[in-house]
Every structure is written in C-alpha cells, then in structure tokens.
Design a protein around this motif. Structure first.
Motif, PDB file in Angstrom:
ATOM      1  N   GLY A   1     -40.305  -4.432   2.361  1.00  0.00           N
ATOM      2  CA  GLY A   1     -40.317  -5.414   3.446  1.00  0.00           C
ATOM      3  C   GLY A   1     -41.718  -5.546   4.006  1.00  0.00           C
ATOM      4  O   GLY A   1     -42.652  -4.842   3.601  1.00  0.00           O
ATOM      5  N   ARG A   2     -41.868  -6.431   4.945  1.00  0.00           N
ATOM      6  CA  ARG A   2     -43.154  -6.624   5.589  1.00  0.00           C
ATOM      7  C   ARG A   2     -43.467  -5.445   6.511  1.00  0.00           C
ATOM      8  O   ARG A   2     -42.546  -4.810   7.042  1.00  0.00           O
ATOM      9  N   PRO A   3     -44.744  -5.170   6.707  1.00  0.00           N
ATOM     10  CA  PRO A   3     -45.085  -4.008   7.552  1.00  0.00           C
ATOM     11  C   PRO A   3     -44.522  -4.094   8.969  1.00  0.00           C
ATOM     12  O   PRO A   3     -44.048  -3.082   9.521  1.00  0.00           O
ATOM     13  N   TRP A   4     -44.562  -5.273   9.586  1.00  0.00           N
ATOM     14  CA  TRP A   4     -44.065  -5.374  10.955  1.00  0.00           C
ATOM     15  C   TRP A   4     -42.542  -5.213  10.998  1.00  0.00           C
ATOM     16  O   TRP A   4     -41.996  -4.681  11.980  1.00  0.00           O
TER      17      TRP A   4
ATOM     18  N   ALA B   1     -21.812   9.316   4.640  1.00  0.00           N
ATOM     19  CA  ALA B   1     -23.253   9.062   4.759  1.00  0.00           C
ATOM     20  C   ALA B   1     -23.772   8.111   3.676  1.00  0.00           C
ATOM     21  O   ALA B   1     -24.676   7.295   3.934  1.00  0.00           O
ATOM     22  N   LEU B   2     -23.211   8.186   2.463  1.00  0.00           N
ATOM     23  CA  LEU B   2     -23.726   7.376   1.355  1.00  0.00           C
ATOM     24  C   LEU B   2     -23.194   5.944   1.347  1.00  0.00           C
ATOM     25  O   LEU B   2     -23.800   5.065   0.742  1.00  0.00           O
ATOM     26  N   THR B   3     -22.087   5.680   2.014  1.00  0.00           N
ATOM     27  CA  THR B   3     -21.520   4.325   1.996  1.00  0.00           C
ATOM     28  C   THR B   3     -22.444   3.314   2.682  1.00  0.00           C
ATOM     29  O   THR B   3     -22.801   2.283   2.088  1.00  0.00           O
ATOM     30  N   PRO B   4     -22.874   3.512   3.913  1.00  0.00           N
ATOM     31  CA  PRO B   4     -23.809   2.534   4.505  1.00  0.00           C
ATOM     32  C   PRO B   4     -25.172   2.511   3.813  1.00  0.00           C
ATOM     33  O   PRO B   4     -25.836   1.475   3.774  1.00  0.00           O
ATOM     34  N   LEU B   5     -25.571   3.669   3.263  1.00  0.00           N
ATOM     35  CA  LEU B   5     -26.848   3.688   2.551  1.00  0.00           C
ATOM     36  C   LEU B   5     -26.792   2.821   1.287  1.00  0.00           C
ATOM     37  O   LEU B   5     -27.735   2.064   0.991  1.00  0.00           O
ATOM     38  N   ALA B   6     -25.695   2.875   0.559  1.00  0.00           N
ATOM     39  CA  ALA B   6     -25.548   2.058  -0.646  1.00  0.00           C
ATOM     40  C   ALA B   6     -25.494   0.566  -0.301  1.00  0.00           C
ATOM     41  O   ALA B   6     -26.075  -0.282  -0.994  1.00  0.00           O
ATOM     42  N   ILE B   7     -24.816   0.234   0.800  1.00  0.00           N
ATOM     43  CA  ILE B   7     -24.738  -1.169   1.228  1.00  0.00           C
ATOM     44  C   ILE B   7     -26.128  -1.690   1.578  1.00  0.00           C
ATOM     45  O   ILE B   7     -26.524  -2.810   1.208  1.00  0.00           O
ATOM     46  N   ALA B   8     -26.917  -0.900   2.299  1.00  0.00           N
ATOM     47  CA  ALA B   8     -28.263  -1.327   2.712  1.00  0.00           C
ATOM     48  C   ALA B   8     -29.172  -1.507   1.503  1.00  0.00           C
ATOM     49  O   ALA B   8     -29.927  -2.497   1.414  1.00  0.00           O
ATOM     50  N   VAL B   9     -29.106  -0.575   0.555  1.00  0.00           N
ATOM     51  CA  VAL B   9     -29.963  -0.678  -0.634  1.00  0.00           C
ATOM     52  C   VAL B   9     -29.595  -1.902  -1.468  1.00  0.00           C
ATOM     53  O   VAL B   9     -30.467  -2.638  -1.954  1.00  0.00           O
ATOM     54  N   MET B  10     -28.312  -2.169  -1.655  1.00  0.00           N
ATOM     55  CA  MET B  10     -27.877  -3.328  -2.444  1.00  0.00           C
ATOM     56  C   MET B  10     -28.303  -4.636  -1.793  1.00  0.00           C
ATOM     57  O   MET B  10     -28.768  -5.565  -2.468  1.00  0.00           O
TER      58      MET B  10
ATOM     59  N   VAL C   1     -32.164  -5.062  -2.273  1.00  0.00           N
ATOM     60  CA  VAL C   1     -32.538  -5.382  -3.656  1.00  0.00           C
ATOM     61  C   VAL C   1     -32.178  -6.814  -4.006  1.00  0.00           C
ATOM     62  O   VAL C   1     -32.935  -7.533  -4.674  1.00  0.00           O
ATOM     63  N   GLN C   2     -31.033  -7.288  -3.560  1.00  0.00           N
ATOM     64  CA  GLN C   2     -30.581  -8.634  -3.905  1.00  0.00           C
ATOM     65  C   GLN C   2     -31.303  -9.718  -3.104  1.00  0.00           C
ATOM     66  O   GLN C   2     -31.725 -10.724  -3.668  1.00  0.00           O
ATOM     67  N   GLY C   3     -31.442  -9.539  -1.799  1.00  0.00           N
ATOM     68  CA  GLY C   3     -31.990 -10.602  -0.959  1.00  0.00           C
ATOM     69  C   GLY C   3     -33.288 -10.287  -0.266  1.00  0.00           C
ATOM     70  O   GLY C   3     -33.762 -11.103   0.526  1.00  0.00           O
TER      71      GLY C   3
END
Length: 199
Positions: A102-105, A149-158, A161-163
């Motif tokens: 993402g952007r630095p800001w 712990a891994l469920t929201p992490l997987a959602i955020a990573v996907m 990566v997609q958008g």
C-alpha cells in the motif's frame, strides 16, 4: 496527223523552252539577273523562305525510363558502454515490499489507528483483539485460538492481493497480525513435532 493530235502526243513540242529545260539561253554580253532585286535587303527576303522543320521534342513517358541514380547508404552504429546496475540493499528491498502492499501514508494511518489507545478504555484495538485470542486459547484450546486468529488474517490478505491495499484492509491486516501473536506460544512447535503438551 492534225496539230491537236501532235500536241496531245508531245505537249512540250510547242513550249518555247522545250530544247532548253532550264530556260532560254541569254544573248552574249548580258549577265544573269541577281536572285533578288536590287535595293531589297536579304533579311527581308529571308522572311519569305520556308521555315525549317524542327524535330519534335520527345514526349514524356514515350522514351525509355532513365535508370535511377544509386545513392550510397551510410549506417552508423553507436555502441554505448554497458554498466551493470548495483544490486539493491536489504533496506531497498524491504521498502519496495512494503510499498507494494500500500501507499506509505495508508500504512502509517492503519498502524496508528490499530495501536492508538482508546480514550475511555485505555487500550488499543489490536491489543484488545490479541487478549481475546489469548483467552480463547486458554479456554477452548490451541486449535480454536489459531482458527480465530487466522480467519481475519486470511480475509485481509486475500482482499489486498485481489484489489490492492486500502486503509480499511491495511487496518484489518494490522489488527489480525497482532491477534495472531496472542495465539502463538513458543512451545507450540515442540507440541506439533513430539505431541507433548506442556499442560
């Protein structure tokens, strides 16, 4: 033979110059007249002459086409010296990886919102989520804590990566990573390999 018949057979017999085709001879002592009268200019008489025929100019396209002239071609090749680019340092690689998310800001704003303490509670959102995952591990076991712990992490990573990274997605990523730290125990690799539970 009548005179008319004789004239019909030889029409030049009655001509006064029949014996002399070029004309009657002049009496002796008399000169031949000049080709042009005296007093007349030769230039004026030349105007009455028959003009000479000039050859017609050759029309375009009728004659054989002229061969095109050969133009020499000169090719110049410039060879620039080749310099190998220096390999990026570890800091440059790390910064390139961070800016690819993402952007630095946006990254700075997401980290600030995730770890900034809430005025009423006194704790940040990330620490509250990490403590909740730790309580889930203690009450419901290791597997349930990792799943939580891994469920929201997987959602955020996907979503990233997609958008691409946005402020909301980066905020979710920061909170879920902190919650994963609450679910991890240093003795977990020993339990996975040997099956020994420290409890």
């Amino acid at each position: 033979m009548t005179p008319s018949e004789a004239h019909r057979d030889n029409p030049q017999a009655d001509h006064p110059d029949a014996d002399h085709p070029r004309g009657a001879p002049l009496p002796p002592g008399r000169r031949r007249p000049a080709p042009y009268p005296r007093g007349a200019s030769r230039r004026r008489l030349r105007l009455h002459r028959r003009p000479r025929r000039r050859p017609h100019p050759r029309r375009r396209g009728t004659g054989p086409a002229a061969a095109p002239a050969l133009v020499p071609q000169i090719h110049v090749h410039l060879v620039a010296p080749y310099y190998e680019e220096p390999e990026p340092t570890r800091r440059a690689r790390l910064w390139a990886w961070i800016t690819s998310i993402g952007r630095p800001w946006q990254i700075a704003a997401a980290l600030g919102l995730a770890f900034a303490p809430i005025p009423v509670v006194g704790y940040s959102v990330a620490t509250i989520w990490a403590s909740g995952v730790t309580e889930a591990r203690a009450e419901y076991g290791q597997a349930n804590a990792y799943a939580l712990a891994l469920t929201p992490l997987a959602i955020a990573v996907m979503r990233i990566v997609q958008g691409g990274g946005t402020l909301r997605r980066l905020l979710l990523l920061a909170i879920s990573l902190t919650g994963l730290m609450g679910a991890i125990d240093l003795y977990d690799p020993v339990t996975w390999i040997t099956g020994v539970d420290p409890s």
